[in-house]
Design an enzyme around this catalytic site. Structure first.
Site, PDB file in Angstrom:
ATOM      1  N   CYS A  78      22.638  45.534  36.434  1.00  0.00           N
ATOM      2  CA  CYS A  78      24.587  44.733  37.193  1.00  0.00           C
ATOM      3  C   CYS A  78      24.568  43.233  38.369  1.00  0.00           C
ATOM      4  O   CYS A  78      24.572  42.606  37.690  1.00  0.00           O
ATOM      5  CB  CYS A  78      25.061  45.946  38.878  1.00  0.00           C
ATOM      6  SG  CYS A  78      26.286  44.959  38.843  1.00  0.00           S
ATOM      7  N   CYS A 136      27.103  43.117  35.371  1.00  0.00           N
ATOM      8  CA  CYS A 136      28.239  42.402  35.659  1.00  0.00           C
ATOM      9  C   CYS A 136      28.132  41.057  36.453  1.00  0.00           C
ATOM     10  O   CYS A 136      29.191  40.624  36.401  1.00  0.00           O
ATOM     11  CB  CYS A 136      28.851  43.441  37.035  1.00  0.00           C
ATOM     12  SG  CYS A 136      28.155  45.569  36.389  1.00  0.00           S
ATOM     13  N   LYS A 169      27.223  37.899  33.880  1.00  0.00           N
ATOM     14  CA  LYS A 169      28.754  38.011  32.966  1.00  0.00           C
ATOM     15  C   LYS A 169      29.493  37.765  33.433  1.00  0.00           C
ATOM     16  O   LYS A 169      30.064  36.167  32.841  1.00  0.00           O
ATOM     17  CB  LYS A 169      28.654  39.017  32.265  1.00  0.00           C
ATOM     18  CG  LYS A 169      29.927  39.837  31.761  1.00  0.00           C
ATOM     19  CD  LYS A 169      30.944  40.098  32.386  1.00  0.00           C
ATOM     20  CE  LYS A 169      31.613  40.956  33.554  1.00  0.00           C
ATOM     21  NZ  LYS A 169      30.951  42.340  32.921  1.00  0.00           N
ATOM     22  N   GLY A 211      31.695  46.471  18.815  1.00  0.00           N
ATOM     23  CA  GLY A 211      32.911  46.130  19.223  1.00  0.00           C
ATOM     24  C   GLY A 211      32.800  46.667  20.571  1.00  0.00           C
ATOM     25  O   GLY A 211      34.161  46.983  21.148  1.00  0.00           O
ATOM     26  N   TYR A 244      32.495  46.939  25.531  1.00  0.00           N
ATOM     27  CA  TYR A 244      32.432  46.254  26.287  1.00  0.00           C
ATOM     28  C   TYR A 244      31.064  44.586  26.253  1.00  0.00           C
ATOM     29  O   TYR A 244      32.409  43.741  27.043  1.00  0.00           O
ATOM     30  CB  TYR A 244      32.364  47.218  27.847  1.00  0.00           C
ATOM     31  CG  TYR A 244      32.780  48.119  28.182  1.00  0.00           C
ATOM     32  CD1 TYR A 244      33.574  47.520  29.816  1.00  0.00           C
ATOM     33  CD2 TYR A 244      33.110  49.164  28.077  1.00  0.00           C
ATOM     34  CE1 TYR A 244      33.628  48.509  30.523  1.00  0.00           C
ATOM     35  CE2 TYR A 244      33.321  49.988  28.584  1.00  0.00           C
ATOM     36  CZ  TYR A 244      33.939  50.075  29.888  1.00  0.00           C
ATOM     37  OH  TYR A 244      34.502  50.865  30.850  1.00  0.00           O
ATOM     38  N   ILE A 245      30.415  45.034  26.404  1.00  0.00           N
ATOM     39  CA  ILE A 245      29.608  43.816  26.275  1.00  0.00           C
ATOM     40  C   ILE A 245      30.023  43.154  24.981  1.00  0.00           C
ATOM     41  O   ILE A 245      29.744  41.929  24.845  1.00  0.00           O
ATOM     42  CB  ILE A 245      28.470  44.312  25.657  1.00  0.00           C
ATOM     43  CG1 ILE A 245      27.851  45.369  26.978  1.00  0.00           C
ATOM     44  CG2 ILE A 245      27.418  43.097  26.037  1.00  0.00           C
ATOM     45  CD1 ILE A 245      26.580  45.657  27.086  1.00  0.00           C
ATOM     46  N   GLU A 291      33.069  41.268  25.479  1.00  0.00           N
ATOM     47  CA  GLU A 291      33.483  39.988  26.672  1.00  0.00           C
ATOM     48  C   GLU A 291      32.043  38.974  26.502  1.00  0.00           C
ATOM     49  O   GLU A 291      33.268  37.755  26.508  1.00  0.00           O
ATOM     50  CB  GLU A 291      32.512  40.468  28.120  1.00  0.00           C
ATOM     51  CG  GLU A 291      32.706  42.153  28.730  1.00  0.00           C
ATOM     52  CD  GLU A 291      33.200  42.819  29.995  1.00  0.00           C
ATOM     53  OE1 GLU A 291      33.431  43.332  30.580  1.00  0.00           O
ATOM     54  OE2 GLU A 291      31.415  42.239  30.065  1.00  0.00           O
ATOM     55  N   ASP A 341      22.918  55.494  35.302  1.00  0.00           N
ATOM     56  CA  ASP A 341      23.211  54.916  33.602  1.00  0.00           C
ATOM     57  C   ASP A 341      21.753  55.702  33.017  1.00  0.00           C
ATOM     58  O   ASP A 341      22.329  56.081  31.686  1.00  0.00           O
ATOM     59  CB  ASP A 341      22.862  53.628  33.378  1.00  0.00           C
ATOM     60  CG  ASP A 341      24.168  52.607  33.972  1.00  0.00           C
ATOM     61  OD1 ASP A 341      24.611  53.243  34.004  1.00  0.00           O
ATOM     62  OD2 ASP A 341      23.681  51.821  32.795  1.00  0.00           O
ATOM     63  N   ALA A 371      37.721  47.894  34.289  1.00  0.00           N
ATOM     64  CA  ALA A 371      37.978  46.358  33.666  1.00  0.00           C
ATOM     65  C   ALA A 371      37.033  46.011  32.640  1.00  0.00           C
ATOM     66  O   ALA A 371      36.273  45.752  32.630  1.00  0.00           O
ATOM     67  CB  ALA A 371      38.172  45.243  34.592  1.00  0.00           C
ATOM     68  N   HIS A 393      58.170  39.945  42.749  1.00  0.00           N
ATOM     69  CA  HIS A 393      58.938  39.047  42.062  1.00  0.00           C
ATOM     70  C   HIS A 393      58.240  36.989  41.702  1.00  0.00           C
ATOM     71  O   HIS A 393      58.290  36.622  43.688  1.00  0.00           O
ATOM     72  CB  HIS A 393      60.572  39.228  41.634  1.00  0.00           C
ATOM     73  CG  HIS A 393      60.605  38.234  41.006  1.00  0.00           C
ATOM     74  ND1 HIS A 393      60.906  38.684  39.378  1.00  0.00           N
ATOM     75  CD2 HIS A 393      61.836  37.392  41.041  1.00  0.00           C
ATOM     76  CE1 HIS A 393      61.286  37.580  38.742  1.00  0.00           C
ATOM     77  NE2 HIS A 393      62.064  36.789  39.726  1.00  0.00           N
ATOM     78  N   GLU A 402      55.178  43.358  37.694  1.00  0.00           N
ATOM     79  CA  GLU A 402      56.357  43.632  38.333  1.00  0.00           C
ATOM     80  C   GLU A 402      56.451  44.961  37.185  1.00  0.00           C
ATOM     81  O   GLU A 402      57.672  45.997  38.180  1.00  0.00           O
ATOM     82  CB  GLU A 402      57.273  42.952  39.384  1.00  0.00           C
ATOM     83  CG  GLU A 402      57.657  42.161  38.002  1.00  0.00           C
ATOM     84  CD  GLU A 402      58.756  41.026  38.400  1.00  0.00           C
ATOM     85  OE1 GLU A 402      59.884  41.129  39.175  1.00  0.00           O
ATOM     86  OE2 GLU A 402      58.466  39.488  38.088  1.00  0.00           O
TER      87      GLU A 402
END
Ligand code: NDP
Length: 451
Positions: A42, A47, A50, A175, A177-178, A181, A302, A340, A434, A439
């Site tokens: 990480c 992470c 990155k 295809g 996450y890595i 990104e 991991d 995410a 708003h 929202e």
């Protein structure tokens, strides 16, 4: 029987360091061995660097947007050398923090590789032996490149931070996450970026509509994405790499980065001799308390290939300490983990995809896709997606999927509500903030479809 330590941790990444220092803070005598840099994947090669590269890559678009907002500024060149120098200094700083965290909590650390000799003994690479009442394996994982002609020419995410110069062109294979990104990062930094993914759509396993939009936006932003495409062969040609693809394409790239998955670091730890079971991918098999078949040996993160995310490894480490040192058996909670993907645009997700939920029970789908104010004003065609999957029976929000700038920040907060079991009506009675993009999560009145 007396031991040198109450706990010996193998691996100084997020999970191992957290478990070591929390156990030590509770009064246990703890040691930790790390063969590489403290902080693990990480902090050192995942992470953190990155995300800093994501930030760096986003400035190119910001200059154009600023012009559209009336600023008289011109895009300049990106200085990889300057950025890399700062990045390395930052990682050195963070590694120092990790070392200090251990030291200040009284953990003895060894800059060495460790392997298990028996249920209570580890041997370090200098030949010394240490005994411990409990051993925790937190050795993480590593990127893997499949074997094919020329596969040794590929780099992985481990190498990308160390490039001497930014390539003019790059092929990214994968295809997940890595791959996605880094496609965004390289494209944003001005590198001609091609991505090959063998399947029909990137980010397999995530909500179809959400990954469809990420894919569309990635193409819009200039990434040359080839779906249903894989590499057959690579050969070196001068300082370039010639790639033959399954779609008949043949092209030259300065670099080829493989992001086709990761493997647990469980080899040469002495597990086989102790009869500690490993799974199909080589992961260490553990029970719900992270205990292996050898009662004194536990594993987290991991290397156990459960949910391979830093915050999950940390939770598993904390649950291990609670179980073993505080007499309170605790299993880490792997349900409803928000996550995410730092593509451009980002995707934030928690809970079930529409496809998974529909297989489980009758659902309502609330979704809206629109051009956000900030980008629309700047003349960008970019769209965002806000989506809720709702159980018809319980009215609970089973899944929330956001594709938008800042989706990672948004899903952390939406994740609390979903984890608490919020219903669609709970979302609805929350007043909108708003004007924001998020929202829409509390103003969607009619389902777009039911299933
Ligand atoms: P993933 O397992 O997510 O993706 C691997 C990709 O490579 C998939 O698209 C897969 O295709 C493809 N692939 C696998 N084998 C081959 C092959 N032989 N040839 C061609 N393509 C292949 O792995 P990543 O390396 O992207 O990430 C590993 C893990 O790291 C993630 O699962 C995640 O847990 C973690 N991570 C989290 C991040 C975050 O939270 N933002 C960021 C980065 C990593 P297919 O879909 O067909 O199997």
């Amino acid at each position: 029987m007396s031991f040198d330590y109450d706990l010996f941790v193998i691996g100084g990444g997020s999970g191992g360091v957290r478990a070591a220092r929390v156990a030590a803070a509770g009064g246990a005598k703890v040691a930790l061995a790390e063969e590489d840099r403290y902080g693990g994947t990480c902090v050192i090669r995942g992470c953190v660097p990155k995300k800093l590269m994501v930030f760096a890559s986003e400035y190119s678009g910001m200059v154009e947007d600023a012009q559209a907002y009336g600023w008289d500024i011109q895009p300049g060149a990106f200085d990889w050398g300057a950025f890399k120098g700062k990045l390395e200094a930052e990682l050195d700083r963070l590694e120092g923090i990790y070392r200090n965290l251990l030291k200040n909590s009284g953990v003895e650390s060894f800059d060495a590789r460790a392997k298990l000799l028996d249920a209570h003994t580890v041997e370090l690479s200098d030949g010394s032996r240490k005994s411990a009442k409990h051993i925790l394996i937190a050795t993480g994982g590593r990127p893997i490149v499949p074997e094919f002609p020329g596969s040794d020419l590929a780099i992985t995410s481990n190498d990308i931070f160390h490039l001497e110069k930014l390539p003019e062109s790059i092929l990214i294979v994968g295809g997940g996450y890595i791959a996605c990104e880094f496609a965004g990062i390289m494209n944003g930094l001005g590198v001609k970026t091609t991505q090959y993914y063998r399947g029909a759509q990137i980010l397999r396993g995530f909500d179809d509509e959400a990954r469809g939009l990420v894919s569309e936006e990635m193409c819009q932003s200039g990434i040359d994405l080839h779906l249903g495409t894989n590499v057959i062969e690579m050969t070196s040609e001068g300082d370039k790499i010639r790639v033959k693809a399954t779609n008949g394409d043949e092209a030259l790239f300065d670099q080829v980065m493989y992001a086709t998955g990761r493997a647990p670091n469980a080899d040469d730890l002495g597990l086989e001799d102790l009869g500690i079971e490993r799974g199909r991918k080589g992961e260490i098999v553990v029970d719900k308390y992270s205990q292996t078949g050898m009662p004194s040996v536990y594993a987290i993160g991991d290397v156990t290939d459960r949910v391979n995310l830093t915050p999950v490894a940390i939770r598993e480490g904390m649950a291990f300490v609670e179980t073993v040192f505080n007499g309170n058996p605790t299993s880490p909670d792997h349900d409803l983990i928000p996550t995410a993907i730092f593509t451009q645009p980002e995707m934030g997700t928690v809970g079930l995809s529409e496809e998974e939920a529909a297989k489980q029970e009758p659902i309502e789908v609330y979704a809206t896709s629109f051009k956000p104010m900030q980008q629309a004003f700047a003349g960008r065609a970019q769209r965002v997606l806000m989506k809720l999957i709702v159980s018809k029976a319980s009215r609970k929000v089973l899944g929330c999927h956001i594709v938008a700038p800042g989706a990672g920040e948004m899903i952390q907060l939406a994740g609390i509500a979903v984890k608490m079991g919020a219903t669609k009506e709970d979302f609805d009675r929350t007043v909108a903030v708003h004007p924001t993009m998020s929202e829409e999560l509390v103003t969607m009145k009619t389902p777009v479809r039911t299933a």
